[in-house]
Enzyme design. Structure first.
Site, PDB file in Angstrom:
ATOM      1  N   ALA A 165       0.772  -1.075   0.039  1.00  0.00           N
ATOM      2  CA  ALA A 165       0.010   0.102   0.093  1.00  0.00           C
ATOM      3  C   ALA A 165       0.915   1.293  -0.040  1.00  0.00           C
ATOM      4  O   ALA A 165       0.527   2.394   0.761  1.00  0.00           O
ATOM      5  CB  ALA A 165      -1.000  -0.118   1.218  1.00  0.00           C
ATOM      6  N   LEU A 167       4.057   1.577   0.742  1.00  0.00           N
ATOM      7  CA  LEU A 167       5.455   1.603   1.473  1.00  0.00           C
ATOM      8  C   LEU A 167       6.589   1.687   0.382  1.00  0.00           C
ATOM      9  O   LEU A 167       6.323   1.018  -0.548  1.00  0.00           O
ATOM     10  CB  LEU A 167       5.603   0.435   2.458  1.00  0.00           C
ATOM     11  N   GLU A 221     -10.622  -8.768   2.450  1.00  0.00           N
ATOM     12  CA  GLU A 221     -11.625  -8.774   0.915  1.00  0.00           C
ATOM     13  C   GLU A 221     -12.940  -9.130   1.695  1.00  0.00           C
ATOM     14  O   GLU A 221     -12.973  -9.946   2.544  1.00  0.00           O
ATOM     15  CB  GLU A 221     -11.095  -9.579   0.051  1.00  0.00           C
ATOM     16  N   ASP A 232      -3.250 -13.432  -2.900  1.00  0.00           N
ATOM     17  CA  ASP A 232      -2.861 -12.241  -2.839  1.00  0.00           C
ATOM     18  C   ASP A 232      -1.263 -12.124  -2.671  1.00  0.00           C
ATOM     19  O   ASP A 232      -0.674 -11.167  -3.362  1.00  0.00           O
ATOM     20  CB  ASP A 232      -3.680 -11.478  -1.713  1.00  0.00           C
ATOM     21  N   LYS A 236       1.844 -10.493  -4.966  1.00  0.00           N
ATOM     22  CA  LYS A 236       2.946  -9.310  -4.671  1.00  0.00           C
ATOM     23  C   LYS A 236       4.158  -9.873  -4.399  1.00  0.00           C
ATOM     24  O   LYS A 236       5.124  -9.167  -4.904  1.00  0.00           O
ATOM     25  CB  LYS A 236       2.451  -9.117  -2.879  1.00  0.00           C
ATOM     26  N   GLY A 350      -5.876  -1.324   3.767  1.00  0.00           N
ATOM     27  CA  GLY A 350      -6.571  -0.083   3.954  1.00  0.00           C
ATOM     28  C   GLY A 350      -6.649   0.889   3.055  1.00  0.00           C
ATOM     29  O   GLY A 350      -5.694   0.863   2.332  1.00  0.00           O
TER      30      GLY A 350
END
Lengths: 384, 384
Positions: A165, A167, A221, A232, A236, A350
């Site tokens: 998100a 970072l 989710e 997920d 990533k 978030g």
């Protein structure tokens, strides 16, 4: 469905006399879920602070597309969120709206079809800022097409929102590689929802209750199986691996699913009733780890030997042992950081932090090359 | 001594017919200590890997200056390290060597005089990559002159090596600010030597012995009082504060020195004999902290209320509690990271990582604006 095939070829675009001033870049938003809504809200907030931002030209979700007058993005978003479901395909984003070179698409969807368009847009000089991991986190043909399209078409690709998100993970990995470092290994707690679940989990709380709480808080989710399956994390890990220079395909990532088969294959309506199937096996894993002073974390790792994502017991000295809440944390070992890794940690789930990361990339794109960012590095990799 | 006053004014530079091809940028190295030597070694290593780098034009330390043929930097460095001490001033870097726009000065010295030249070079379009903290970590007049010179002269300023030995700290703070975030506070273990000392320190080991070991390992300065006085942390805290937008002067940073007065004022030759004065007070601080389950760390903090650097007892939940060895770690709270901070941690001392950070910045400079880095952000701040 191959949406790309329906596009007019670049040669068919009429080339008029260039205007004296290039037209202002415009924003198109795809996806009106929690991240898309937070993106619209953050744009309004930053405009209120006097930050110069492109105007929204249109917004779209899988059900409808709507043009947008300046300042009306909030209303249009609410209208699209209330639009009735429609069958068959997606709105024709490109043809009907006449996207221009320099416009910026913000992909806040989780659509594989939308991700399949990324390279096409970039090739036309249309920039993409994405939270959707299915562009660079899918098979390598698609990931390479994106890198090549940046180089050939001049569109820039902002992917800070896809891992952690926003970072400073991808940017830091790319900076190490650009500085001549060889990455030895990357290891990370990459799922904010799984981080939160295992941070909270102890013998006293049924895991299923925690899953319900994570969904209610927006950390997981709506169908928590996307997180619990490890899929997920697989995406990533692929994105991180590619930034570090490891060539790897999705099927080569060994992923441990936390889902028992009867939960993995259940109809969506039955998921909640079957969540209790998680309780006993995870309580036992927790107890076994706690007896040794270890804590559980769902960790992805990639190195020259391969990539895997699994539930691991971490001892007190492990660099990923710290963190709380939805904190993502990633340890990077390289030539430079060989004995002790570089560690980056912070809230990794978030809508608010994800939307902020998308907007960082939009700002970096629209302010041009004097505003260094991860974007430049994708472009560079293609031309190196 | 004001070295700048002796420079010819920019107008005095003859403007010949521009050559068809701009001349290749060249490197000048100032400082031939452990960091300068590691920089020369890393240049050779990366050249061996096929990385394109500018050639050294000259190297210098406080005793001599020597021109350098391609590939001879290692020999020249050894010669300079063996040069006899000389009195009175520094070699005339600029006038005698005819530095050109586009050349890159690498400041691996700890000289205040050299730092006072940074803005002059930048104003002439000569780039600076620095591990010397006395440019942006000194008074604000000098720091602002550097920012302004980047904007007006077009030189680029690479400062990643000044804090955390190249950990992605300044870059990440500047990226948050660029994305519209307001920084609330920055708190960090900013001294690799103090991190190492308090990581190792327990009731069983005299602190003085650890200080001697840190000097021997190259983690602490040859005169360890620079670290133990907190002055090194003051400079780094100023650099971080300015990146975050806090206006602050060196005297406004409240710094706790660990040195008893009789050690602080001792002649250099007497320092080792007096190190034992540290043992009892620091053993007592350690014991008091350990009784509560806390650990000691020397922490710098800046927020809207001010800045301070002091020895603190950190409880188990504190975000700076983790890390080992010489790990620097910095926690950043902002609008975006308000409940949990962004944390960046990793080895923050030693010649190798510092030299690598310098070379990262040189590469970012010489590869131009498509290679985003912290450099761009300094430049941007000046023009915003």
């Amino acid at each position: 469905m191959n949406a790309v095939a329906s596009l007019p070829r670049p040669g068919a675009v009429p080339r008029a006399v260039p205007p004296a001033q290039p037209p202002q870049p415009r924003l198109g938003l795809l996806g009106t879920g929690t991240v898309g809504a937070a993106f619209v809200a953050r744009c309004a907030q930053l405009r209120g602070q006097g930050v110069a931002l492109p105007e929204f030209a249109w917004l779209s979700n899988s059900r409808a597309l709507a043009g947008c007058d300046p300042g009306a993005a909030g209303e249009v978003l609410q209208r699209l969120r209330a639009a009735p479901a429609r069958g068959g395909g997606f709105p024709p984003w490109v043809e009907s709206e006449g996207l221009r070179r320099g416009d910026v698409i913000v992909d806040a969807s989780d659509s594989d079809v939308v991700a399949s368009w990324h390279s096409e847009w970039l090739l036309r000089g249309i920039h993409v800022a994405t939270a959707n991991k299915l562009g660079a986190g899918s098979d390598s043909v698609r990931a390479q097409a994106i890198v090549r399209a940046c180089s050939e078409g001049g569109g820039r690709y902002g992917d800070a929102a896809t891992v952690g998100a926003g970072l400073p993970l991808l940017r830091s990995i790319r900076a190490l590689v650009a500085g001549g470092d060889r990455i030895h290994a990357i290891e990370g707690v990459l799922s904010g929802s799984l981080a939160w679940l295992f941070d909270r989990h102890d013998a006293s709380t049924p895991f299923a209750d925690l899953v319900r709480a994570a969904c209610a808080a927006g950390y997981a989710e709506p169908d928590p199986r996307i997180d619990l399956s490890g899929e997920d994390v697989r995406r990533k890990l692929l994105i991180l691996a590619r930034a570090a220079g490891f060539a790897i395909e999705p099927r080569e990532v060994v992923v441990e699913s936390l889902l028992p088969p009867a939960l993995a294959t259940a109809d969506a309506a039955d998921v909640d009733a079957r969540l209790g199937m998680l309780d006993t096996p995870l309580r036992e894993r927790h107890s076994a780890a706690a007896r040794r002073g270890d804590t559980l974390a769902y960790v992805g790792r990639v190195d020259a030997a391969g990539a895997r994502a699994e539930l691991r017991a971490l001892d007190a000295a492990h660099p990923l042992r710290a963190g709380a809440g939805t904190d993502n944390r990633v340890a990077i070992w390289s030539d430079r950081y060989h004995a002790r890794p570089l560690l980056i940690q912070g809230p990794g789930a978030g809508a608010a932090v994800t939307a902020a990361a998308l907007l960082d990339d939009v700002l970096a794109i629209t302010r041009g090359c004097s505003r260094g960012s991860a974007l430049d590095d994708v472009h560079r990799q293609a031309t190196a």
